[in-house]
Enzyme design. Structure first.
Site, mmCIF file in Angstrom:
data_model
loop_
_atom_site.group_PDB
_atom_site.id
_atom_site.type_symbol
_atom_site.label_atom_id
_atom_site.label_comp_id
_atom_site.label_asym_id
_atom_site.label_seq_id
_atom_site.Cartn_x
_atom_site.Cartn_y
_atom_site.Cartn_z
ATOM 1 N N THR A 95 -0.308 -1.568 -1.436
ATOM 2 C CA THR A 95 0.600 -0.919 -2.126
ATOM 3 C C THR A 95 2.134 -1.572 -1.485
ATOM 4 O OG1 THR A 95 -0.867 1.221 -1.908
ATOM 5 C CG2 THR A 95 1.722 1.414 -2.562
ATOM 6 N N LYS A 170 0.849 3.016 -9.474
ATOM 7 C CA LYS A 170 0.840 3.827 -8.345
ATOM 8 C C LYS A 170 2.294 4.520 -7.834
ATOM 9 C CE LYS A 170 -0.660 4.210 -3.883
ATOM 10 N NZ LYS A 170 -1.776 4.836 -3.450
ATOM 11 N N LYS A 245 6.331 6.272 2.284
ATOM 12 C CA LYS A 245 6.402 4.917 1.942
ATOM 13 C C LYS A 245 6.376 4.543 0.502
ATOM 14 C CE LYS A 245 3.467 0.681 1.437
ATOM 15 N NZ LYS A 245 2.201 -0.092 1.943
HETATM 16 P P1 NAD Z 1 -3.803 -1.084 8.252
HETATM 17 O O1 NAD Z 1 -2.408 -1.389 8.987
HETATM 18 O O2 NAD Z 1 -5.043 -0.477 8.852
HETATM 19 O O3 NAD Z 1 -4.266 -2.607 7.711
HETATM 20 C C1 NAD Z 1 -3.331 -3.778 7.442
HETATM 21 C C2 NAD Z 1 -4.174 -5.008 8.073
HETATM 22 O O4 NAD Z 1 -3.378 -6.053 7.524
HETATM 23 C C3 NAD Z 1 -3.955 -4.898 9.525
HETATM 24 O O5 NAD Z 1 -5.389 -5.052 10.055
HETATM 25 C C4 NAD Z 1 -3.192 -6.177 9.724
HETATM 26 O O6 NAD Z 1 -3.518 -6.658 10.922
HETATM 27 C C5 NAD Z 1 -3.359 -6.877 8.743
HETATM 28 N N1 NAD Z 1 -2.478 -8.105 8.412
HETATM 29 C C6 NAD Z 1 -1.054 -7.914 8.415
HETATM 30 N N2 NAD Z 1 -0.381 -8.947 8.399
HETATM 31 C C7 NAD Z 1 -1.619 -9.958 8.177
HETATM 32 C C8 NAD Z 1 -1.460 -11.288 7.773
HETATM 33 N N3 NAD Z 1 -0.419 -12.091 7.774
HETATM 34 N N4 NAD Z 1 -2.818 -12.096 7.928
HETATM 35 C C9 NAD Z 1 -3.741 -11.326 7.802
HETATM 36 N N5 NAD Z 1 -3.867 -10.079 7.891
HETATM 37 C C10 NAD Z 1 -2.839 -9.321 8.283
HETATM 38 O O7 NAD Z 1 -3.244 -0.477 6.565
HETATM 39 P P2 NAD Z 1 -4.279 0.355 5.721
HETATM 40 O O8 NAD Z 1 -4.173 1.754 6.033
HETATM 41 O O9 NAD Z 1 -5.482 -0.489 5.681
HETATM 42 O O10 NAD Z 1 -3.531 0.078 4.443
HETATM 43 C C11 NAD Z 1 -3.432 -1.333 3.757
HETATM 44 C C12 NAD Z 1 -2.500 -0.947 2.399
HETATM 45 O O11 NAD Z 1 -3.462 -0.115 1.736
HETATM 46 C C13 NAD Z 1 -1.158 -0.360 2.460
HETATM 47 O O12 NAD Z 1 -0.437 -1.213 1.589
HETATM 48 C C14 NAD Z 1 -1.240 0.901 2.323
HETATM 49 O O13 NAD Z 1 -0.169 1.498 1.776
HETATM 50 C C15 NAD Z 1 -2.436 0.881 1.331
HETATM 51 N N6 NAD Z 1 -3.128 2.225 1.119
HETATM 52 C C16 NAD Z 1 -3.296 2.986 2.305
HETATM 53 C C17 NAD Z 1 -4.329 4.159 2.283
HETATM 54 C C18 NAD Z 1 -4.851 4.947 3.461
HETATM 55 O O14 NAD Z 1 -5.126 5.836 3.416
HETATM 56 N N7 NAD Z 1 -4.691 4.007 4.761
HETATM 57 C C19 NAD Z 1 -4.291 4.713 1.033
HETATM 58 C C20 NAD Z 1 -4.019 3.920 -0.308
HETATM 59 C C21 NAD Z 1 -3.382 2.776 -0.227
#
Ligand code: NAD
Length: 295
Positions: A95, A170, A245
Site C-alpha cells: 500500500t 485502496k 497510514k
Molecule cells: P512488514 O513490515 O511485516 O513487511 C515488510 C517487509 O519488507 C519486511 O520484512 C522488510 O524487511 C521488507 N523490506 C523492506 N525494505 C526492503 C528491501 N529494500 N528489500 C527487501 N525487503 C525489504 O509489513 P506488512 O504488514 O507485511 O505490510 C506490507 C505492506 O502491506 C504495507 O504496504 C502495508 O501497508 C500493506 N498491508 C498490510 C496489511 C496488514 O494487515 N499487515 C493489510 C493490508 C495491506
C-alpha cells in the site's frame, strides 16, 4: 511459473507460501534474516539479493512497507527493473502513495516490462487463508497475466483501471471506512450518554439510513456484533496505525490532485492523535475510546 517475491514480512510471507503451495517456484528476498528463514520453512527459495531473486523470473511480486521502499526496490541500481528480463510481469502489492506507484509503472514500461499495482485488503488472516481482496491498476494485458496469481493469494480481484488505480481504490475505500468508523463512534457515544442502550441503537440504525459497513461489521461497542474487535479488548483486526497510514496516503493524494476532502483530513488528524497517544497497536475501532473520553 518462476516467481520472485521481495518483502516477506507479515503479509508477504504467507502470500509467498500460498504461491508455493499452488505449485510455483518462488525465490524470495528480504532485508530481515528472520523473515527469510520463516519463508524458507514454507518452501520459498532464499536468495541473497534482489537481483539474484529476480534473475530469470517470469513474475515478480513485492510486498513492502511504503513508497520509498518500492521506488528503491524497483528503480535502484541493483533493483528489480535492472535485473528482470524484458516481458517480466511486475506486481507491487504494497500500500503506497499513488505518485510513487505511477512513477514505478512508468519506469517499468520504459524498460519493456508489464506492471500492476495491486494493493490488498484482508490483513494477515486473509494473506494466510488466501482470501485477500486485490485492487489492481495497469493495462488489460498485464491484468490478464496477473489474474491467476491473484486468484491463488486472494478471493476478490478487481481491475480498477490504469496505472496507480489500485492504490487510488485502496485509499478512497479506507478513507470512507475511517470516516464512517468515527461517525459510528460519535453516534454511539452520544446515544449512550443520553441514556439510549447501544443494543437498541444498533437494532434501529443497522436497519435504517444510518447503517454502514463499519457499524455492521466492526461496531466499536462490545457484545452486539460477533466480528467486532470490541469483543476482544480491541485486539486488531485492522490496527489504528495502519488506518492512519492509509488516511495519510489519501490526504497526500487529495492534496496532489487539488481535491478538498475535509472529512478525510479530520479523520487523519483524529487517528493521528489516537496513535500518537500510544494506541497504534489497538484495532482502529478503538478510536471510540478517544471520542468517548475514555482515552
Ligand atoms: P512488514 O513490515 O511485516 O513487511 C515488510 C517487509 O519488507 C519486511 O520484512 C522488510 O524487511 C521488507 N523490506 C523492506 N525494505 C526492503 C528491501 N529494500 N528489500 C527487501 N525487503 C525489504 O509489513 P506488512 O504488514 O507485511 O505490510 C506490507 C505492506 O502491506 C504495507 O504496504 C502495508 O501497508 C500493506 N498491508 C498490510 C496489511 C496488514 O494487515 N499487515 C493489510 C493490508 C495491506
Amino acid at each position: 511459473m518462476r516467481i520472485a517475491f521481495i518483502g516477506l514480512g507479515n503479509m508477504g510471507g504467507p502470500m509467498a507460501a500460498n504461491l508455493v503451495a499452488a505449485g510455483h517456484e518462488v525465490r524470495g528476498f528480504d532485508l530481515m534474516a528472520s523473515n527469510l528463514e520463516a519463508a524458507a520453512k514454507r518452501g520459498v527459495g532464499v536468495e541473497s539479493s534482489i537481483s539474484a531473486a529476480v534473475s530469470g523470473a517470469d513474475a515478480v511480486v513485492t510486498m513492502l512497507p511504503a513508497g520509498r521502499h518500492v521506488r528503491e526496490v524497483y528503480c535502484g541500481d541493483d533493483g528489480v527493473i535492472a535485473a528482470a528480463g524484458k516481458g517480466t510481469l511486475l506486481i507491487d502489492s504494497s500500500t503506497i502513495d499513488v505518485g510513487s506507484a505511477r512513477t514505478v509503472h512508468e519506469a517499468a514500461q520504459a524498460a519493456g516490462m508489464k506492471m500492476l499495482d495491486a494493493p490488498v485488503s484482508g490483513g494477515v488472516a486473509g494473506a494466510e487463508a488466501g482470501t485477500l481482496t486485490f485492487m489492481v491498476g495497469g493495462s488489460d494485458e498485464a491484468f490478464e497475466l496477473g489474474k491467476p496469481l491473484f486468484e491463488i493469494m486472494g478471493r476478490n480481484v478487481v481491475h480498477a483501471g490504469g496505472a496507480g488505480n489500485g492504490q487510488v481504490a485502496k485509499v478512497c475505500n479506507n478513507m470512507i471506512l475511517g470516516i464512517s468508523m468515527l461517525a459510528v463512534s460519535e453516534a454511539f457515544t452520544l446515544g449512550q450518554t443520553l441514556g439510549l442502550d447501544p443494543d437498541k441503537l444498533f437494532a434501529i440504525s443497522s436497519k435504517s439510513s444510518g447503517s454502514c459497513w463499519a457499524m455492521l461489521n466492526h461496531l466499536p461497542v462490545p457484545g452486539i456484533v460477533e466480528t467486532s474487535a470490541a469483543n476482544r479488548d480491541f485486539k486488531p483486526g485492522f490496527a489504528a496505525a495502519m488506518m492512519l497510514k492509509d488516511l495519510r496516503l489519501s490526504q497526500q493524494a487529495a492534496s496532489e490532485a487539488g481535491v478538498a476532502t475535509p472529512l478525510g483530513a479530520e479523520a487523519a488528524a483524529l487517528f493521528s492523535m489516537f496513535v500518537n497517544a500510544g494506541n497504534g497497536e489497538l484495532d482502529y475501532s478503538a478510536i471510540i475510546k478517544m471520542i468517548s473520553g475514555e482515552k
